[in-house]
Design an enzyme around this catalytic site. Structure first.
Site, PDB file in Angstrom:
ATOM      1  N   GLY A   1       0.782  -1.236   0.000  1.00 45.51           N
ATOM      2  CA  GLY A   1       0.000   0.000   0.000  1.00 45.51           C
ATOM      3  C   GLY A   1       0.809   1.280   0.000  1.00 45.51           C
TER       4      GLY A   1
ATOM      5  CD  GLU B   1       1.042   0.785   6.854  1.00 45.63           C
ATOM      6  OE1 GLU B   1       1.288   0.728   5.638  1.00 45.63           O
ATOM      7  OE2 GLU B   1       0.759  -0.201   7.550  1.00 45.63           O
ATOM      8  CG  ASP B   2      -1.373   1.770   3.277  1.00 44.19           C
ATOM      9  OD1 ASP B   2      -1.238   1.517   4.493  1.00 44.19           O
ATOM     10  OD2 ASP B   2      -1.880   0.951   2.482  1.00 44.19           O
TER      11      ASP B   2
ATOM     12  CG  ASP C   1      -8.786   0.832   9.665  1.00 44.23           C
ATOM     13  OD1 ASP C   1      -9.546   1.771   9.888  1.00 44.23           O
ATOM     14  OD2 ASP C   1      -9.196  -0.306   9.369  1.00 44.23           O
TER      15      ASP C   1
ATOM     16  CG  PHE D   1     -12.496   0.226   2.598  1.00 43.95           C
ATOM     17  CD1 PHE D   1     -11.750  -0.344   3.629  1.00 43.95           C
ATOM     18  CD2 PHE D   1     -12.145  -0.054   1.294  1.00 43.95           C
ATOM     19  CE1 PHE D   1     -10.671  -1.183   3.348  1.00 43.95           C
ATOM     20  CE2 PHE D   1     -11.069  -0.897   1.008  1.00 43.95           C
ATOM     21  CZ  PHE D   1     -10.334  -1.454   2.036  1.00 43.95           C
ATOM     22  CB  VAL D   2     -10.120   5.646   1.215  1.00 42.21           C
ATOM     23  CG1 VAL D   2     -11.125   6.585   1.865  1.00 42.21           C
ATOM     24  CG2 VAL D   2      -8.966   5.352   2.171  1.00 42.21           C
TER      25      VAL D   2
ATOM     26  CG  ASP E   1      -5.471  -3.533  -1.519  1.00 35.93           C
ATOM     27  OD1 ASP E   1      -5.057  -3.010  -0.473  1.00 35.93           O
ATOM     28  OD2 ASP E   1      -5.812  -4.736  -1.587  1.00 35.93           O
TER      29      ASP E   1
ATOM     30  NE  ARG F   1      -2.053  -3.216  -4.032  1.00 40.22           N
ATOM     31  CZ  ARG F   1      -2.154  -3.327  -2.712  1.00 40.22           C
ATOM     32  NH1 ARG F   1      -2.077  -2.246  -1.960  1.00 40.22           N
ATOM     33  NH2 ARG F   1      -2.344  -4.489  -2.127  1.00 40.22           N
TER      34      ARG F   1
HETATM   35  P1  IMP Z   1      -4.882  -1.706  10.676  1.00 41.94           P
HETATM   36  O1  IMP Z   1      -4.064  -2.866  11.159  1.00 41.94           O
HETATM   37  O2  IMP Z   1      -6.354  -1.920  10.966  1.00 41.94           O
HETATM   38  O3  IMP Z   1      -4.418  -0.372  11.168  1.00 41.94           O
HETATM   39  O4  IMP Z   1      -4.841  -1.748   9.098  1.00 41.94           O
HETATM   40  C1  IMP Z   1      -3.769  -1.290   8.382  1.00 41.94           C
HETATM   41  C2  IMP Z   1      -3.802  -1.793   6.972  1.00 41.94           C
HETATM   42  O5  IMP Z   1      -5.125  -2.087   6.544  1.00 41.94           O
HETATM   43  C3  IMP Z   1      -3.300  -0.729   6.023  1.00 41.94           C
HETATM   44  O6  IMP Z   1      -1.908  -0.827   5.841  1.00 41.94           O
HETATM   45  C4  IMP Z   1      -4.083  -1.007   4.769  1.00 41.94           C
HETATM   46  O7  IMP Z   1      -3.393  -1.953   3.965  1.00 41.94           O
HETATM   47  C5  IMP Z   1      -5.371  -1.613   5.257  1.00 41.94           C
HETATM   48  N1  IMP Z   1      -6.460  -0.617   5.318  1.00 41.94           N
HETATM   49  C6  IMP Z   1      -7.032  -0.059   6.401  1.00 41.94           C
HETATM   50  N2  IMP Z   1      -7.995   0.814   6.069  1.00 41.94           N
HETATM   51  C7  IMP Z   1      -8.029   0.826   4.728  1.00 41.94           C
HETATM   52  C8  IMP Z   1      -8.822   1.557   3.763  1.00 41.94           C
HETATM   53  O8  IMP Z   1      -9.693   2.396   4.054  1.00 41.94           O
HETATM   54  N3  IMP Z   1      -8.546   1.276   2.461  1.00 41.94           N
HETATM   55  C9  IMP Z   1      -7.617   0.384   2.054  1.00 41.94           C
HETATM   56  N4  IMP Z   1      -6.854  -0.297   2.908  1.00 41.94           N
HETATM   57  C10 IMP Z   1      -7.056  -0.090   4.230  1.00 41.94           C
HETATM   58 MG    MG Z   2      -4.251  -3.523   1.873  1.00 38.08          MG
END
Ligand code: IMP
Ligand code: MG
Length: 185
Positions: free
Chosen positions: A43, A98-99, A102, A151-152, A158, A164
């Site tokens: 990402g 990081e992208d 969340d 969700f973006v 992706d 992407r």
């Molecule tokens: P976390 O562990 O819940 O913080 O999730 C982190 C990972 O989930 C990110 O590096 C993304 O790959 C994916 N992710 C979380 N939210 C989104 C979103 O809105 N769109 C796309 N990917 C997401």
């Molecule tokens: Mg992802």
């Protein structure tokens, strides 16, 4: 692809303007430091590519890949390293790129994992942050944009490996990931 987008949240110009600002901050803060940027695949790859081209100090790059959501949109909390760093980071200044943060579960795991390798410093740079969704206590040192709980996709992000390559960040239509009548949110 475009027809699956409900709304453009951040266009190319807004993203690049902010990425340039982040790069300027990083260049100032790490002047004279031995800095390695660690890109979390896949990402953050596009963000990294734009970011580093506006960083004006010497840096090196390394890459890590972790297991993702699969086809869902919710983090499972189970993080698996699919690709580890090529080089040790002991004694070096480390910036995780990081992208999006969340729930924070992925980054918390990575942060603790990298901290155990004794870097000189360890910080986080994320393009996007959804603070409402946080399940663990983790904060970015550099953040591009705070975004709402949607969700973006695009600019590296992706859904099921698609979207992407969109040049902007947009909210994905709910019907794409939550079929009518389904319980997914
Ligand atoms: P976390 O562990 O819940 O913080 O999730 C982190 C990972 O989930 C990110 O590096 C993304 O790959 C994916 N992710 C979380 N939210 C989104 C979103 O809105 N769109 C796309 N990917 C997401
Ligand atoms: Mg992802």
């Amino acid at each position: 692809m475009q027809e699956d987008i409900q709304e453009v949240l951040l266009d190319e110009e807004a993203i690049l303007g902010r990425v340039r600002e982040l790069a300027e901050g990083i260049s100032e803060d790490y002047a004279g430091c031995d800095l390695v940027l660690i890109c979390i695949l896949k990402g953050a790859a596009i963000f990294l590519a734009d970011l580093v081209r506006h960083i004006t100090i010497p840096i090196t790059l390394d890459f890590m890949a972790t297991s993702s959501y699969g086809r869902g949109t919710e983090s499972t909390g189970v993080v698996r390293i699919l690709k580890d760093l090529d080089e040790p980071v002991e004694g070096r200044h480390v910036l995780i790129v990081e992208d999006i943060i969340d729930s924070g579960l992925t980054l918390k795991y990575l942060y603790d994992n990298l901290a155990s390798r004794h870097p000189a410093s360890l910080k986080i740079c994320t393009l996007l942050d959804k603070p409402e969704r946080r399940l663990v206590n983790i904060k970015a040192d550099y953040n591009g944009f705070l975004i709402p709980d949607e969700f973006v996709v695009g600019y590296g992000l992706d859904y099921a490996e698609k979207y992407r390559n969109l040049p902007f960040i947009g909210i994905l239509k709910r019907e794409i990931y939550a079929p009518a009548g389904g319980k997914n949110t």
